[in-house]
Design a protein around this motif. Structure first.
Motif, PDB file in Angstrom:
ATOM      1  N   ILE A  55       1.009  -1.320  -0.130  1.00 54.54           N
ATOM      2  CA  ILE A  55      -0.413   0.030  -0.107  1.00 54.54           C
ATOM      3  C   ILE A  55       1.382   1.822  -0.116  1.00 54.54           C
ATOM      4  CG2 ILE A  55      -1.731   1.420   1.949  1.00 54.54           C
ATOM      5  CD1 ILE A  55      -2.615  -1.289   2.320  1.00 54.54           C
ATOM      6  N   GLU A  56       1.779   1.375   1.090  1.00 48.65           N
ATOM      7  CA  GLU A  56       2.708   2.608   0.912  1.00 48.65           C
ATOM      8  C   GLU A  56       3.614   2.415  -0.512  1.00 48.65           C
ATOM      9  OE1 GLU A  56       4.804   1.530   5.293  1.00 48.65           O
ATOM     10  OE2 GLU A  56       6.404   1.981   3.657  1.00 48.65           O
ATOM     11  N   LEU A  57       4.035   1.120  -0.912  1.00 43.21           N
ATOM     12  CA  LEU A  57       4.495   1.677  -2.574  1.00 43.21           C
ATOM     13  C   LEU A  57       3.800   2.098  -3.820  1.00 43.21           C
ATOM     14  CD1 LEU A  57       7.144  -1.551  -2.516  1.00 43.21           C
ATOM     15  CD2 LEU A  57       7.467   1.076  -2.566  1.00 43.21           C
ATOM     16  N   VAL A  58       2.863   1.493  -3.576  1.00 43.38           N
ATOM     17  CA  VAL A  58       1.545   2.442  -4.812  1.00 43.38           C
ATOM     18  C   VAL A  58       1.344   3.490  -4.171  1.00 43.38           C
ATOM     19  CG1 VAL A  58      -0.970   2.158  -5.322  1.00 43.38           C
ATOM     20  CG2 VAL A  58       0.548   0.384  -4.849  1.00 43.38           C
ATOM     21  N   HIS A  59       0.804   3.964  -2.928  1.00 48.66           N
ATOM     22  CA  HIS A  59       1.206   5.578  -2.838  1.00 48.66           C
ATOM     23  C   HIS A  59       2.035   6.315  -3.205  1.00 48.66           C
ATOM     24  CE1 HIS A  59      -2.917   6.331  -0.639  1.00 48.66           C
ATOM     25  NE2 HIS A  59      -2.675   5.132   0.229  1.00 48.66           N
ATOM     26  N   GLU A  60       3.324   6.038  -3.600  1.00 49.29           N
ATOM     27  CA  GLU A  60       4.216   6.567  -3.460  1.00 49.29           C
ATOM     28  C   GLU A  60       4.528   6.305  -5.381  1.00 49.29           C
ATOM     29  OE1 GLU A  60       7.121   4.621  -1.812  1.00 49.29           O
ATOM     30  OE2 GLU A  60       6.492   5.718   0.653  1.00 49.29           O
ATOM     31  N   SER A  61       3.790   5.812  -6.030  1.00 50.96           N
ATOM     32  CA  SER A  61       4.176   5.699  -7.244  1.00 50.96           C
ATOM     33  C   SER A  61       3.081   6.476  -8.425  1.00 50.96           C
ATOM     34  CB  SER A  61       3.842   3.890  -7.624  1.00 50.96           C
ATOM     35  OG  SER A  61       1.897   3.649  -7.935  1.00 50.96           O
ATOM     36  N   ASP A  62       4.099   6.385  -9.528  1.00 52.07           N
ATOM     37  CA  ASP A  62       3.173   7.510 -10.410  1.00 52.07           C
ATOM     38  C   ASP A  62       2.207   6.089 -11.134  1.00 52.07           C
ATOM     39  OD1 ASP A  62       4.631   9.439 -10.387  1.00 52.07           O
ATOM     40  OD2 ASP A  62       6.415   8.677 -10.765  1.00 52.07           O
ATOM     41  N   ALA A  63       2.397   4.711 -11.509  1.00 55.66           N
ATOM     42  CA  ALA A  63       0.907   4.070 -12.206  1.00 55.66           C
ATOM     43  C   ALA A  63       1.796   2.871 -11.605  1.00 55.66           C
ATOM     44  CB  ALA A  63       1.369   3.970 -13.275  1.00 55.66           C
ATOM     45  N   VAL A  64       1.361   1.997 -11.284  1.00 56.84           N
ATOM     46  CA  VAL A  64       0.930  -0.211 -10.689  1.00 56.84           C
ATOM     47  C   VAL A  64       0.517  -0.665 -11.890  1.00 56.84           C
ATOM     48  CG1 VAL A  64      -0.212  -1.551  -9.437  1.00 56.84           C
ATOM     49  CG2 VAL A  64       0.238   0.903  -8.685  1.00 56.84           C
ATOM     50  N   LEU A  65       1.323  -1.673 -12.232  1.00 57.81           N
ATOM     51  CA  LEU A  65       0.971  -2.414 -13.243  1.00 57.81           C
ATOM     52  C   LEU A  65       0.853  -3.317 -12.855  1.00 57.81           C
ATOM     53  CD1 LEU A  65       0.561  -2.988 -16.586  1.00 57.81           C
ATOM     54  CD2 LEU A  65       3.110  -3.611 -16.383  1.00 57.81           C
ATOM     55  N   PHE A  66      -0.565  -4.249 -12.951  1.00 61.18           N
ATOM     56  CA  PHE A  66      -0.791  -4.879 -11.804  1.00 61.18           C
ATOM     57  C   PHE A  66      -1.589  -6.158 -12.570  1.00 61.18           C
ATOM     58  CE2 PHE A  66      -4.818  -6.899 -10.486  1.00 61.18           C
ATOM     59  CZ  PHE A  66      -4.299  -7.869  -9.204  1.00 61.18           C
ATOM     60  N   GLU A 248      -7.451   9.985  -9.062  1.00 60.36           N
ATOM     61  CA  GLU A 248      -6.497  12.298  -9.761  1.00 60.36           C
ATOM     62  C   GLU A 248      -5.441  11.842  -9.371  1.00 60.36           C
ATOM     63  OE1 GLU A 248      -8.767  15.118 -10.441  1.00 60.36           O
ATOM     64  OE2 GLU A 248     -10.177  14.376 -10.040  1.00 60.36           O
ATOM     65  N   ARG A 249      -4.948  11.458  -8.481  1.00 63.20           N
ATOM     66  CA  ARG A 249      -3.292  10.882  -8.452  1.00 63.20           C
ATOM     67  C   ARG A 249      -2.376   9.698  -8.535  1.00 63.20           C
ATOM     68  NH1 ARG A 249       1.095  10.500  -8.523  1.00 63.20           N
ATOM     69  NH2 ARG A 249       2.458  10.665  -6.592  1.00 63.20           N
ATOM     70  N   HIS A 250      -3.408   8.833  -8.819  1.00 61.98           N
ATOM     71  CA  HIS A 250      -3.507   7.441  -8.688  1.00 61.98           C
ATOM     72  C   HIS A 250      -3.927   6.836  -9.674  1.00 61.98           C
ATOM     73  CE1 HIS A 250      -1.032   7.692  -4.983  1.00 61.98           C
ATOM     74  NE2 HIS A 250      -1.820   7.652  -4.813  1.00 61.98           N
ATOM     75  N   ALA A 251      -2.638   5.033 -10.913  1.00 58.56           N
ATOM     76  CA  ALA A 251      -3.670   4.724 -11.875  1.00 58.56           C
ATOM     77  C   ALA A 251      -3.305   3.553 -11.980  1.00 58.56           C
ATOM     78  CB  ALA A 251      -2.851   5.492 -13.352  1.00 58.56           C
ATOM     79  N   VAL A 252      -4.028   2.718 -11.881  1.00 57.61           N
ATOM     80  CA  VAL A 252      -3.808   1.225 -12.245  1.00 57.61           C
ATOM     81  C   VAL A 252      -4.008   0.574 -13.105  1.00 57.61           C
ATOM     82  CG1 VAL A 252      -3.829  -1.155 -10.675  1.00 57.61           C
ATOM     83  CG2 VAL A 252      -3.916   0.774  -9.476  1.00 57.61           C
ATOM     84  N   PHE A 253      -2.841  -0.139 -13.811  1.00 57.07           N
ATOM     85  CA  PHE A 253      -3.212  -0.978 -15.563  1.00 57.07           C
ATOM     86  C   PHE A 253      -3.242  -2.289 -15.286  1.00 57.07           C
ATOM     87  CE2 PHE A 253      -1.894   3.240 -16.254  1.00 57.07           C
ATOM     88  CZ  PHE A 253      -2.927   3.639 -16.542  1.00 57.07           C
ATOM     89  N   GLU A 254      -4.074  -3.091 -15.812  1.00 55.39           N
ATOM     90  CA  GLU A 254      -4.210  -4.365 -15.702  1.00 55.39           C
ATOM     91  C   GLU A 254      -4.876  -4.964 -16.893  1.00 55.39           C
ATOM     92  OE1 GLU A 254      -7.254  -6.148 -12.650  1.00 55.39           O
ATOM     93  OE2 GLU A 254      -8.196  -3.904 -12.980  1.00 55.39           O
TER      94      GLU A 254
END
Ligand code: ATP
Length: 330
Positions: A55-66, A248-254
């Motif tokens: 959760i911490e890492l995701v908060h600090e990220s610009d995007a997530v690839l899942f 607004e701030r985060h994005a998860v792509f899957e």
């Protein structure tokens, strides 16, 4: 450097994510890749489906690839970590492009994007017993309607689209769907885009009979879930369809598919949906030319007859990706 958190998850997630990352690394060195864990296997090893560190890492990220996670059948207290992440990061827009990659893939002549409200509707998860009935709370707020419609408008303008269909069932669900419909027409006023509407049952049929009607659909959570799977099936199936969850701030792509336990570990999963989720992510991060390079290579691979078993071919996940990488500079 933009920070991308990479979560492979379970099943074929562990096979398709490394391949998508391998392709993306060939076209850009502007991303820092940060591995993180989530899912069934993660729970078996670390005792968490979604560890606090992730959760911490995701908060600090610009995007997530899942990739994908497997839902445990036997755990009654299980709550989906993915749904948790969507709420935690307020990923209010679920964006699913449905476009035929090539004429010989899929059956529907679609080229559209479906924008689905991702935080409310039928998926509040709030159910209670009343006598012998179970009552599900369905929430539709003006704030959520406004921001999803605004998102669909700005996405349509960015993509040079001309019209948006609002899909609802306001003839029956008069107040809540009526609110969504009203907000849609208010926001579309003066947008320069053509505002159209369609009942969800009619839209389900029109996706098959009049696919060219649609450029962008904006709709509520449950309708979007069902229509986007229909659209995915029409353009080639789960192996081909990417997805973005945007806030607004985060994005998860899957990829739209799950962990596919039936084929996991066999090296035969189609990595196309994950590679395309990667190109959605690149565009989101402003790396549009890099995304185009990858999509061009993918198309050339298919044109040359390269495909995995789900698409009628004999290439393994890794061999398919090798062929895509080989065509990046063609
Ligand atoms: P989960 O419980 O994780 O959702 P599932 O098997 O119920 O898994 P999916 O993973 O979406 O659901 O798979 C549905 C079907 O589509 C399976 O038969 C699977 O083999 C196939 N499938 C899904 N993704 C792919 C892929 N990338 N390549 C090839 N076949 C796939």
């Amino acid at each position: 450097m933009r920070k991308v958190v990479v979560i492979k998850g379970d099943g074929i997630g562990k096979e398709v994510i490394p391949e998508a990352v391998r392709v993306i690394r060939q076209v850009t060195d502007k991303l820092e890749w940060i591995p993180a864990h989530m899912g069934l296997e993660c729970n078996a090893i670390y005792g968490w489906y979604l560890p606090p560190r992730t959760i911490e890492l995701v908060h600090e990220s610009d995007a997530v690839l899942f990739g994908a996670i497997t839902t445990p059948i036997a755990d009654p207290n299980y709550r989906s970590p993915l749904l948790f992440l969507r709420r935690e990061l307020d990923l209010y827009a679920n964006v699913r492009p449905a476009k035929k990659l090539l004429p010989n893939i899929g059956v529907g002549d679609l080229d559209m994007v479906l924008v689905r409200e991702n935080t409310e509707g039928m998926y509040t998860g709030i159910e209670r017993e009343e006598g012998d009935a179970i009552i599900l709370e369905r929430k539709v707020s003006e704030k959520a309607c406004r921001r999803i419609v605004r998102y669909a408008i700005s996405l349509s303008k960015r993509r040079g689209l001309k019209r948006i269909h609002c899909v609802h069932k306001a003839n029956v669900i008069r107040r809540s769907d009526g609110l969504f419909r009203r907000v849609f027409f208010e926001e579309m006023e003066g947008s320069g885009l053509e505002a159209r509407e369609m009942l969800v049952d009619a839209a389900a049929a029109a996706l098959i009979t009049k696919p060219k009607e649609f450029q962008c659909i904006v709709t509520l959570n449950l309708y979007g879930d069902i229509l986007s799977d229909e659209a995915a099936a029409l353009v080639g199936g789960l192996g081909f369809t990417p997805c973005g969850n945007i806030g607004e701030r985060h994005a998860v792509f899957e990829p739209c598919h799950g962990s596919a336990p039936d084929i996991a570990g066999k090296g035969m999963a189609n990595p196309t949906a994950t590679i395309l989720s990667g190109t959605m992510m690149l565009r989101h991060l402003g790396l549009c030319q890099e995304a185009e390079r990858i999509e061009g290579a993918l198309k050339r691979a298919y044109l040359d007859g390269v495909s995995t078993p789900d698409a009628g071919g004999h290439y393994s996940t890794v061999a398919f990706t090798d062929e895509v990488v080989r065509r990046l500079d063609a």
